[in-house]
Motif scaffolding. Structure first.
Motif, PDB file in Angstrom:
ATOM      1  N   ARG A 102       8.553  -0.833  -1.920  1.00 33.08           N
ATOM      2  CA  ARG A 102       8.101   0.682  -2.253  1.00 33.08           C
ATOM      3  C   ARG A 102       6.712   0.637  -2.013  1.00 33.08           C
ATOM      4  O   ARG A 102       6.089   1.246  -1.456  1.00 33.08           O
ATOM      5  CB  ARG A 102       8.704   0.862  -3.672  1.00 33.08           C
ATOM      6  CG  ARG A 102       8.417   2.521  -3.663  1.00 33.08           C
ATOM      7  CD  ARG A 102       8.687   2.936  -5.046  1.00 33.08           C
ATOM      8  NE  ARG A 102       9.906   2.540  -5.452  1.00 33.08           N
ATOM      9  CZ  ARG A 102      11.067   3.379  -5.444  1.00 33.08           C
ATOM     10  NH1 ARG A 102      11.140   4.421  -4.529  1.00 33.08           N
ATOM     11  NH2 ARG A 102      12.368   2.821  -5.706  1.00 33.08           N
ATOM     12  N   ALA A 103       6.009  -0.330  -2.883  1.00 30.05           N
ATOM     13  CA  ALA A 103       4.452  -0.433  -2.578  1.00 30.05           C
ATOM     14  C   ALA A 103       3.814  -0.862  -1.358  1.00 30.05           C
ATOM     15  O   ALA A 103       3.027  -0.176  -0.793  1.00 30.05           O
ATOM     16  CB  ALA A 103       3.827  -1.478  -3.752  1.00 30.05           C
ATOM     17  N   PHE A 104       4.375  -1.538  -0.623  1.00 29.46           N
ATOM     18  CA  PHE A 104       4.254  -1.977   0.806  1.00 29.46           C
ATOM     19  C   PHE A 104       4.493  -0.534   1.555  1.00 29.46           C
ATOM     20  O   PHE A 104       3.545  -0.431   2.514  1.00 29.46           O
ATOM     21  CB  PHE A 104       5.146  -3.131   1.319  1.00 29.46           C
ATOM     22  CG  PHE A 104       4.850  -3.436   2.797  1.00 29.46           C
ATOM     23  CD1 PHE A 104       3.635  -4.215   2.892  1.00 29.46           C
ATOM     24  CD2 PHE A 104       5.408  -2.813   3.840  1.00 29.46           C
ATOM     25  CE1 PHE A 104       3.625  -4.616   4.308  1.00 29.46           C
ATOM     26  CE2 PHE A 104       5.256  -3.403   5.069  1.00 29.46           C
ATOM     27  CZ  PHE A 104       3.991  -4.242   5.277  1.00 29.46           C
TER      28      PHE A 104
ATOM     29  N   THR B  93      -3.022  -5.832  -3.807  1.00 21.22           N
ATOM     30  CA  THR B  93      -2.899  -4.964  -2.604  1.00 21.22           C
ATOM     31  C   THR B  93      -3.779  -3.559  -2.746  1.00 21.22           C
ATOM     32  O   THR B  93      -4.406  -3.212  -1.681  1.00 21.22           O
ATOM     33  CB  THR B  93      -1.527  -5.177  -1.937  1.00 21.22           C
ATOM     34  OG1 THR B  93      -0.983  -6.295  -1.905  1.00 21.22           O
ATOM     35  CG2 THR B  93      -1.673  -4.464  -0.433  1.00 21.22           C
ATOM     36  N   SER B  94      -3.324  -3.091  -3.754  1.00 25.36           N
ATOM     37  CA  SER B  94      -3.871  -1.624  -3.922  1.00 25.36           C
ATOM     38  C   SER B  94      -5.248  -1.857  -4.078  1.00 25.36           C
ATOM     39  O   SER B  94      -5.811  -0.778  -3.418  1.00 25.36           O
ATOM     40  CB  SER B  94      -3.072  -1.287  -5.274  1.00 25.36           C
ATOM     41  OG  SER B  94      -3.724  -0.027  -5.870  1.00 25.36           O
TER      42      SER B  94
ATOM     43  N   THR C 258      -6.592  -1.993  -0.306  1.00 19.49           N
ATOM     44  CA  THR C 258      -6.333  -0.677   0.459  1.00 19.49           C
ATOM     45  C   THR C 258      -7.226  -0.076  -0.073  1.00 19.49           C
ATOM     46  O   THR C 258      -8.136   0.854   0.670  1.00 19.49           O
ATOM     47  CB  THR C 258      -4.825  -0.330   0.163  1.00 19.49           C
ATOM     48  OG1 THR C 258      -3.902  -1.301   0.560  1.00 19.49           O
ATOM     49  CG2 THR C 258      -4.595   0.803   0.778  1.00 19.49           C
ATOM     50  N   ALA C 259      -7.803   0.197  -1.349  1.00 16.28           N
ATOM     51  CA  ALA C 259      -8.360   1.292  -1.794  1.00 16.28           C
ATOM     52  C   ALA C 259      -9.864   0.687  -1.354  1.00 16.28           C
ATOM     53  O   ALA C 259     -10.751   1.595  -1.189  1.00 16.28           O
ATOM     54  CB  ALA C 259      -8.627   1.363  -3.292  1.00 16.28           C
ATOM     55  N   GLY C 260     -10.474  -0.354  -1.563  1.00 12.58           N
ATOM     56  CA  GLY C 260     -11.543  -0.828  -0.970  1.00 12.58           C
ATOM     57  C   GLY C 260     -11.865  -0.362   0.584  1.00 12.58           C
ATOM     58  O   GLY C 260     -12.807   0.043   0.889  1.00 12.58           O
ATOM     59  N   VAL C 261     -10.772  -0.684   1.271  1.00  8.06           N
ATOM     60  CA  VAL C 261     -11.221  -0.325   2.920  1.00  8.06           C
ATOM     61  C   VAL C 261     -11.186   1.145   3.195  1.00  8.06           C
ATOM     62  O   VAL C 261     -11.871   1.687   3.786  1.00  8.06           O
ATOM     63  CB  VAL C 261      -9.900  -0.807   3.636  1.00  8.06           C
ATOM     64  CG1 VAL C 261      -9.863  -0.198   5.150  1.00  8.06           C
ATOM     65  CG2 VAL C 261      -9.712  -2.490   3.596  1.00  8.06           C
ATOM     66  N   LEU C 262     -10.225   1.795   2.219  1.00 10.17           N
ATOM     67  CA  LEU C 262     -10.384   3.325   2.329  1.00 10.17           C
ATOM     68  C   LEU C 262     -11.837   3.828   1.824  1.00 10.17           C
ATOM     69  O   LEU C 262     -12.403   4.809   2.428  1.00 10.17           O
ATOM     70  CB  LEU C 262      -9.300   4.077   1.351  1.00 10.17           C
ATOM     71  CG  LEU C 262      -9.282   5.694   1.343  1.00 10.17           C
ATOM     72  CD1 LEU C 262      -8.851   6.231   2.718  1.00 10.17           C
ATOM     73  CD2 LEU C 262      -8.024   6.111   0.411  1.00 10.17           C
ATOM     74  N   MET C 263     -12.166   3.389   0.906  1.00  7.20           N
ATOM     75  CA  MET C 263     -13.654   3.701   0.314  1.00  7.20           C
ATOM     76  C   MET C 263     -14.583   3.511   1.260  1.00  7.20           C
ATOM     77  O   MET C 263     -15.565   4.111   1.247  1.00  7.20           O
ATOM     78  CB  MET C 263     -13.914   3.155  -1.255  1.00  7.20           C
ATOM     79  CG  MET C 263     -12.736   3.479  -2.203  1.00  7.20           C
ATOM     80  SD  MET C 263     -12.873   5.293  -2.622  1.00  7.20           S
ATOM     81  CE  MET C 263     -11.275   5.724  -1.944  1.00  7.20           C
ATOM     82  N   TYR C 264     -14.411   2.379   1.931  1.00  5.71           N
ATOM     83  CA  TYR C 264     -15.459   1.729   2.864  1.00  5.71           C
ATOM     84  C   TYR C 264     -15.627   3.131   3.836  1.00  5.71           C
ATOM     85  O   TYR C 264     -16.741   3.478   4.107  1.00  5.71           O
ATOM     86  CB  TYR C 264     -15.198   0.562   3.485  1.00  5.71           C
ATOM     87  CG  TYR C 264     -16.111   0.282   4.611  1.00  5.71           C
ATOM     88  CD1 TYR C 264     -17.498  -0.309   4.667  1.00  5.71           C
ATOM     89  CD2 TYR C 264     -15.706   0.560   6.060  1.00  5.71           C
ATOM     90  CE1 TYR C 264     -18.262  -0.548   5.622  1.00  5.71           C
ATOM     91  CE2 TYR C 264     -16.590   0.318   6.971  1.00  5.71           C
ATOM     92  CZ  TYR C 264     -17.668  -0.133   6.993  1.00  5.71           C
ATOM     93  OH  TYR C 264     -18.619  -0.510   7.952  1.00  5.71           O
TER      94      TYR C 264
ATOM     95  N   TYR D 138       1.011 -10.668   0.439  1.00 11.85           N
ATOM     96  CA  TYR D 138       0.261 -10.607   1.531  1.00 11.85           C
ATOM     97  C   TYR D 138      -0.754 -11.846   1.770  1.00 11.85           C
ATOM     98  O   TYR D 138      -1.792 -12.084   1.359  1.00 11.85           O
ATOM     99  CB  TYR D 138      -0.885  -9.110   1.336  1.00 11.85           C
ATOM    100  CG  TYR D 138      -0.996  -8.502   2.595  1.00 11.85           C
ATOM    101  CD1 TYR D 138      -0.459  -8.853   3.799  1.00 11.85           C
ATOM    102  CD2 TYR D 138      -2.001  -7.717   2.642  1.00 11.85           C
ATOM    103  CE1 TYR D 138      -1.070  -8.430   5.080  1.00 11.85           C
ATOM    104  CE2 TYR D 138      -2.474  -6.676   3.857  1.00 11.85           C
ATOM    105  CZ  TYR D 138      -1.898  -7.109   5.090  1.00 11.85           C
ATOM    106  OH  TYR D 138      -2.167  -6.715   6.019  1.00 11.85           O
ATOM    107  N   ARG D 139      -0.391 -12.648   2.870  1.00 12.49           N
ATOM    108  CA  ARG D 139      -1.134 -13.787   3.263  1.00 12.49           C
ATOM    109  C   ARG D 139      -2.691 -13.698   3.339  1.00 12.49           C
ATOM    110  O   ARG D 139      -3.384 -14.373   2.761  1.00 12.49           O
ATOM    111  CB  ARG D 139      -0.494 -14.305   4.259  1.00 12.49           C
ATOM    112  CG  ARG D 139      -1.060 -15.762   4.820  1.00 12.49           C
ATOM    113  CD  ARG D 139      -0.478 -16.452   6.073  1.00 12.49           C
ATOM    114  NE  ARG D 139      -1.459 -17.257   6.781  1.00 12.49           N
ATOM    115  CZ  ARG D 139      -1.645 -18.615   6.356  1.00 12.49           C
ATOM    116  NH1 ARG D 139      -1.030 -19.038   5.331  1.00 12.49           N
ATOM    117  NH2 ARG D 139      -2.203 -19.501   7.048  1.00 12.49           N
ATOM    118  N   GLY D 140      -3.018 -12.366   3.996  1.00  9.76           N
ATOM    119  CA  GLY D 140      -4.096 -12.431   4.059  1.00  9.76           C
ATOM    120  C   GLY D 140      -5.201 -11.985   2.862  1.00  9.76           C
ATOM    121  O   GLY D 140      -6.374 -12.416   2.692  1.00  9.76           O
ATOM    122  N   LEU D 141      -4.580 -11.649   1.917  1.00  8.97           N
ATOM    123  CA  LEU D 141      -4.990 -11.217   0.272  1.00  8.97           C
ATOM    124  C   LEU D 141      -4.801 -12.741  -0.249  1.00  8.97           C
ATOM    125  O   LEU D 141      -5.802 -12.774  -1.307  1.00  8.97           O
ATOM    126  CB  LEU D 141      -4.504 -10.312  -0.107  1.00  8.97           C
ATOM    127  CG  LEU D 141      -4.421  -8.997   0.601  1.00  8.97           C
ATOM    128  CD1 LEU D 141      -3.835  -7.929  -0.264  1.00  8.97           C
ATOM    129  CD2 LEU D 141      -5.952  -8.471   0.959  1.00  8.97           C
TER     130      LEU D 141
END
Length: 959
Positions: free
Chosen positions: A585-587, A626-627, A630-636, A660-663
C-alpha cells in the motif's frame, strides 16, 4: 561483625566521577540532556555509579527508568528497553500497552518487506520523547553490551536525540563485545556532547579508604598487603572483606588486621572468592540457585517453580537463606542476583552436560506452562542439544511465530537443526521455509537463497512450494540476481498444481522483474494483465494490487501518466482499508505522488505525501525510509531545499532496511545521496557535494531499477564538472540521459533543458538537437500536456533562440507552482531575450530568477545566471536579491522550522509535532537540531523563549 552500610564507604576514590555524573543529572533542569557512557571491567563499580546517578535524579524529582541487560539470557527484540520502560500488556499507560500488543502480535509478513521491529523501535523512541515532555528523565541501561540488537538500535537513536531533550541516557558498558550492533553504538561515547567516564582500578589511598569504610577501622599492613592482590577492583575488595569477616579471620580495633599472618593470599579469580561466600550456604540452596541462574539475572519465583516442578512453598526457605547470605535481593514481584558475577560463577560451576540437560528441561517445562516462545527458544539454544525429537517438533510448530518475534534467535536455532539434517522431509521443509523467510526479512539474501532452494527440494504441499518460490525470487532479486529470480518464478509457474492465489502472486512478481530487471515492457504488460485476471478470480487483493502497480509502472515508463494514476488509484482501492500489506500500500501511495508530479499537480502531490504519512503513522511506520526519500525529492522540486535536506538527513539516521534497492544498497543509497549532492552543488558547497558523490561511487548499477535511482547522481557529477571548468565532461555526463534503456522510468525531460544549455555553451549543436528531439518525444507521449510538454517548450525555445515557447514554459511553471523549474526557465528566457536585444525584459526576468534562486540558497545558479546575462550587457536590476540563507537568528529559520519552533514552544512532543505537520519523527528532530544550531541554543526551553520573544502570538496558534 557485619560490614559497614555507609554508602560513602563504597565510593572512596570515585569522588570525581560522582561529581561529573551529578553535574550531568543536574543540568537536565535546563532542558538540556545528553549521554553518559560509563565503562570498565567487571566489578569495577559501573552499576554502583549508575545507582548513585539514579539516586541523585530521584532526589531531584526526575523520572528514572532503569533496565539491566543479561549475558545469559536471550531477550526478545526491545526486551531490555521494554523492561526499562515498563512496557507490558498490563500497564495502566495505553502507550505502553499499545507497544506491548504490537510486539506480541507480530507475525512474519508476506509483504514486500518486514520492518516491524524498526517500527517498534520508533514507537519506543517516541514514547521516551513523550515522557520527556512531562519532565526531566534519566534512562539507564546497565551492561548495555548484552542488550538485544533492537534495544541497541533504540539506544543509538535516543543518544542522537538526547541533547535536544530533557533526557539523560546513561549506558554502562563492559569492553570486549564485537557484536555489530554494539559496535554501531560505541561511537556515541566519542560524541562531543557525551560524557565518558572510564572507571579504572582504585589507587592505594582509595583502597585504604574503602576498607576503612567497610570494616569500620583503618586496615593494618597485613590486610593492606593482602588487599593489593585484588588489583583495585571494588567488588573483589568487598568480597575479600566479607569473606574475612565470615571466616572470622580479621580483628577490628584501632586497626582492622588479619589474625593469621600466614593467610597472605587472596584467590586470583572472583569465582574462588565467591566459593568462600557460598561455603556458608547449604548445598541444597546452592543447587537451587544454580538452576535459578538459567532464568536470568532476575527471575519470577513462579517460573522457578515451573522449572523445578515444585510449589514455591517447598523451596521458600532456600530463597530466604540466599537473601540472608547476600546472594539474592528482592526486586518487586521478582528476585534478582545481587551481583551478576555471582550468578555467572554459579552458572559456570555446573558441569556442561548437566547444564545442557537442565536447559532442555527448562524449555520443556516452560513450553508446557505456555510461556512465550522466545523464552523456550533461549533455553533450547543454551542447551546445545540438536536433533531432540521434542525440540524439533516444537520448533516446527512454533517456528513461524518465533521467527516473527525474535528472528535472529529463530535463525540460529533453525540453522542448527537443519545442519543436523532432519530425516523427516516434512520437518526439513517446514524448518527450511521458516528459515528462508527469516533470512529474507533480515536482509541476508544470499543465505536465504540457499535455504529456500534446499527447502524446495523436499517441500510437498503446492501452496508451500508457491510460497517458497516467492521467497526465493525476492531473495535473488534483492541480491541483484534478476535473471535468476525470473527463471525461478517461471519454473514455479510451470507446475500444474500451483494454487491460483500463488500463481497470481508469482506472476505479479515476474512482471516487476521483467520490467525492473530487463526492461522488457511488453512481456511485463502481458504478465501483469494475466496476474490481475487470475487474482481477481481468486479474490486475492494482494496479487491484484501488486499487478496494478506493475501496470502503473508500465504506463509511467510510456509517459501515460493519467493512465498510470488510474492504475495506482485502483491498487489503493483494491487493498481497502485493512491494515494488511502495509508495504504494498505504501508503494502504491508513493507511486501516486510520482504520477501527480508528472501531471504537474504539485499541490495534489503534497496532499498525497500527507496521505502517505497519515497511513504510515496509523500502521506504526511513521519513519518509513522510502517516505523520507520521496519527500526529499518532492521538496527539491518545490524549492524547499532545507526541508529536503532535513528529510534526507532523517533517512541517513534510519537503521531499518528498505525494500527499495536504490535506497538500501550500502545504506541510504543512490537517490538520497544524489539529491543531497545536487542541492550542495547548486548551493556551491562543493566539498559537501563531493562527499555525497564519493559515498556511492563504488556501487555497481545492475538493473533498470538501479539506473532509475541514479539520475540525481548523474546531474550532481555534471554540476561538479561544470564548476571545475570542464563543460565538455559536464555535457557528456548529462548525455547519458539521451540513451534511455528499454523499460526505464527515469524522467529524462526534467534534465534535458540543462543538457541543451551545456551543449550550446560548448557549441555542440548535434547534442542540443538530439536533446530537443528526445524531449519532444516525451511530450508527445503525454496524454495531456503537462510537465514534459513544458520541458519541451523550454528546450525548443532555448535551442532556437525563440522567447515564445520559453514564455509558454514559464507560464506553465508559474501556474503549476514549480519554482525550481520556473527559476531555470526564467534564466534561459533572460538569455534569449538579451540575445534578441530586449534588454529591459531580460533584466526583469533575470531579477525574478535570481530572487527565486536566492530563496533556494542556490549561490552557484545566481553566479552562473549573472555571468551569462552580463555577456550581453545585462546586469541585475534588484540589488537586494541575494542568497536568503542567514546563518543565525530567528530570521534564519525556514517556514517549516518556524512552525516546528512554535509547536516546541507550545509544549508539543516530537511525535505530536511530526503527526500534526505530516513529517516523520526523525525529520522533525532534524528540524529541531537545525533550529537549535541557527539560534545558537541547546535546549527546547531556549527555543520556547526565543519563540515567545519573536512571535508571541504564534505560539498558541493552530499550525
Amino acid at each position: 561483625m557485619p560490614l559497614s552500610a555507609d554508602p560513602g564507604a563504597l565510593w572512596a576514590g570515585r569522588v570525581a566521577e560522582t561529581a561529573m555524573l551529578r553535574e550531568a543529572v543536574a543540568s537536565l533542569h535546563t532542558g538540556t540532556g545528553g549521554v553518559v557512557w560509563i565503562e570498565g571491567e567487571p566489578g569495577i563499580g559501573k552499576s554502583s555509579l549508575v545507582a548513585v546517578g539514579a539516586g541523585i535524579a530521584t532526589d531531584l524529582g526526575y523520572q528514572v527508568l532503569r533496565g539491566v541487560a543479561d549475558q545469559l539470557v536471550h531477550p526478545p527484540p526491545l526486551g531490555v528497553l521494554c523492561d526499562c520502560l515498563e512496557i507490558g500488556t498490563r500497564s495502566s499507560d495505553p502507550r505502553r500497552t499499545e507497544i506491548a500488543a504490537f510486539l506480541s502480535a507480530r507475525r512474519p509478513a508476506l509483504d514486500l518487506a518486514d520492518a516491524t521491529y524498526a517500527t517498534a523501535v520508533e514507537m519506543v523512541v517516541a514514547l521516551v520523547d513523550e515522557l520527556c515532555s512531562t519532565g526531566p528523565t534519566v534512562l539507564i541501561v546497565d551492561d548495555v553490551q548484552w542488550a538485544d540488537d533492537a534495544s541497541l538500535d533504540a539506544c543509538r537513536r535516543l543518544a542522537s536525540a538526547a541533547v535536544h531533550l530533557p533526557l539523560l541516557l546513561v549506558l554502562s558498558y563492559r569492553p570486549g563485545s564485537h557484536r555489530p550492533a554494539v559496535q554501531r553504538l560505541r561511537p556515541v561515547a566519542s560524541d562531543r556532547d557525551a560524557l565518558r567516564i572510564s572507571l579504572g582500578p582504585l589507587d592505594q589511598a582509595a583502597v585504604f579508604d574503602l576498607l576503612t569504610g567497610l570494616l569500620g577501622a583503618p586496615p593494618g599492613a597485613g590486610l593492606v598487603g593482602l588487599a593489593a592482590q585484588a588489583m583495585g577492583n571494588p567488588l573483589y575488595l568487598r568480597e575479600l572483606a566479607e569473606s574475612l569477616v565470615r571466616e572470622e579471620m580479621v580483628d577490628v580495633g584501632v586497626q582492622a588486621e588479619v589474625r593469621d599472618p600466614a593467610f597472605a593470599t587472596v584467590p586470583r579469580s572472583l569465582a574462588a572468592a565467591l566459593d568462600s561466600r557460598l561455603s556458608y550456604v547449604p548445598a541444597e540452596t546452592v543447587d537451587l540457585l544454580r538452576v535459578a541462574t538459567l532464568l536470568g539475572g532476575e527471575f519470577a519465583v513462579t517460573e522457578l517453580a515451573v522449572l523445578l516442578g515444585r510449589p514455591a512453598i517447598d523451596f521458600s526457605g532456600h530463597l530466604n537463606e540466599a537473601v540472608a547470605a547476600g546472594i539474592l535481593v528482592d526486586a518487586g514481584p521478582r528476585m534478582r542476583f545481587r551481583h551478576p558475577l555471582i550468578r555467572q560463577a554459579l552458572h559456570d560451576s555446573m558441569p556442561a552436560a548437566l547444564r545442557a540437560a537442565v536447559h532442555l528441561d527448562a524449555a520443556r517445562a516452560l513450553e508446557a506452562a505456555s510461556v512465550e516462545p522466545q523464552r523456550v527458544a533461549a533455553h533450547l539454544l543454551a542447551s546445545g542439544v540438536v536433533g531432540d525429537r521434542w525440540a524439533r517438533r516444537w520448533l516446527t510448530e512454533a517456528g513461524p511465530l518465533l521467527a516473527g518475534r525474535t528472528p535472529q534467535l529463530a535463525a540460529e536455532l533453525l540453522r542448527r537443526e537443519l545442519d543436523h539434517d532432519p530425516t523427516d522431509d516434512r520437518e526439513r521443509a517446514v524448518l527450511g521455509m521458516t528459515l528462508a523467510r527469516v533470512l529474507l526479512g533480515t536482509g541476508q539474501h544470499e543465505e536465504a537463497t540457499v535455504r529456500a532452494r534446499q527447502a524446495l527440494a523436499v517441500v510437498v504441499e503446492p501452496a508451500d512450494r508457491g510460497h517458497l518460490c516467492w521467497v526465493l525470487a525476492r531473495a535473488l532479486f534483492s541480491g541483484g540476481h534478476n535473471d535468476a529470480a525470473a527463471a525461478a518464478l517461471r519454473r514455479a509457474l510451470n507446475a500444474v498444481d500451483l494454487p491460483d492465489v500463488w500463481r497470481a502472486r508469482l506472476l505479479a512478481s515476474l512482471a516487476m522483474f521483467q520490467r525492473a530487471g530487463r526492461g522488457d515492457l511488453a512481456a511485463a504488460d502481458v504478465t501483469a494483465r494475466n496476474a490481475l485476471e487470475i487474482s481477481e478470480a481468486a479474490g486475492d487483493a494482494f496479487a491484484a494490487a501488486y499487478a496494478l502497480t506493475d501496470m502503473w509502472t508500465s504506463h509511467s515508463v510510456r509517459r501515460q501518466h493519467r493512465l498510470a494514476l488510474d492504475c495506482v488509484d485502483r491498487a489503493i482501492e483494491t487493498l481497502g482499508t485493512t491494515a494488511d500489506h502495509v508495504d504494498l500500500r505504501a508503494f502504491a501511495l508513493h507511486g501516486r505522488i510520482f504520477s501527480l508530479q508528472n501531471l504537474s499537480r504539485w499541490t495534489d502531490a503534497e496532499g498525497a505525501l500527507r496521505e502517505v504519512r497519515e497511513f504510515l503513522h496509523r500502521a506504526g511506520r511513521a519513519d518509513d525510509t522510502t517516505s523520507g526519500v520521496t519527500a526529499g525529492v518532492l521538496m527539491y522540486w518545490l524549492g524547499r531545499w532545507d526541508d529536503a535536506l532535513a528529510e534526507l538527513h532523517a533517512v541517513e539516521q534510519n537503521g531499518s532496511a528498505s525494500t527499495y534497492r536504490g535506497l538500501r544498497e550500502g545504506g541510504p543509497g543512490w537517490l538520497w545521496h544524489g539529491v543531497a549532492a545536487v542541492v550542495a552543488a547548486r548551493r556551491d558547497e562543493r566539498a559537501e557535494a563531493a562527499a555525497h558523490l564519493r559515498a556511492v561511487s563504488d556501487r555497481p548499477v545492475v538493473t533498470v531499477a538501479d539506473r532509475e535511482n541514479t539520475d540525481f547522481l548523474r546531474v550532481g557529477r555534471s554540476l561538479a564538472a561544470e564548476q571545475d571548468g570542464d563543460r565538455p565532461l559536464a555535457l557528456a555526463l548529462l548525455g547519458d540521459f539521451l540513451e534511455r534503456r528499454p523499460g526505464e522510468m527515469t524522467l529524462t525531460h526534467q534534465w534535458l533543458p540543462g543538457l541543451v544549455r551545456l551543449a550550446l555553451a560548448v557549441d555542440d549543436r548535434s547534442a542540443a538537437e538530439t536533446a530537443v528531439r528526445a524531449c519532444l518525444a516525451e511530450a508527445a507521449a503525454e496524454q495531456v500536456p503537462a510537465r514534459a510538454a513544458a520541458a519541451a517548450d523550454w528546450c525548443r525555445g532555448l535551442h532556437d533562440g525563440d522567447p515564445v515557447p520559453l514564455r509558454s514554459a514559464v507560464d506553465h511553471y508559474r501556474r503549476a507552482g514549480a519554482p525550481v523549474d520556473l527559476a531555470g526557465a526564467l534564466e534561459d528566457l533572460g538569455v534569449v531575450l538579451a540575445r534578441c536585444g530586449e534588454t529591459a525584459e531580460a533584466r526583469a526576468v533575470l531579477d525574478e530568477a535570481i530572487e527565486l534562486y536566492g530563496g533556494f540558497g542556490a549561490a552557484w545558479d545566481i553566479r552562473r545566471a549573472g555571468a551569462r546575462l552580463r555577456a550581453y550587457g545585462v546586469r541585475r536590476g534588484v540589488r537586494g536579491a541575494r542568497v536568503k540563507r542567514a546563518g543565525h537568528g530567528w530570521e534564519a529559520l525556514t517556514p517549516t522550522e518556524r512552525k516546528v519552533a512554535l509547536l516546541v514552544a507550545a509544549g508539543r512532543s516530537t511525535p505530536d509535532i511530526a503527526q500534526s505537520m505530516f513529517l516523520t519523527r526523525r525529520t522533525t528532530q532534524t528540524h529541531i537540531s537545525r533550529i537549535l544550531a541557527k539560534l545558537g541554543m541547546r535546549s527546547r526551553v531556549e527555543i520556547a523563549r526565543a519563540a515567545f520573544s519573536a512571535e508571541p502570538d504564534g505560539v498558541t496558534a493552530d499550525h
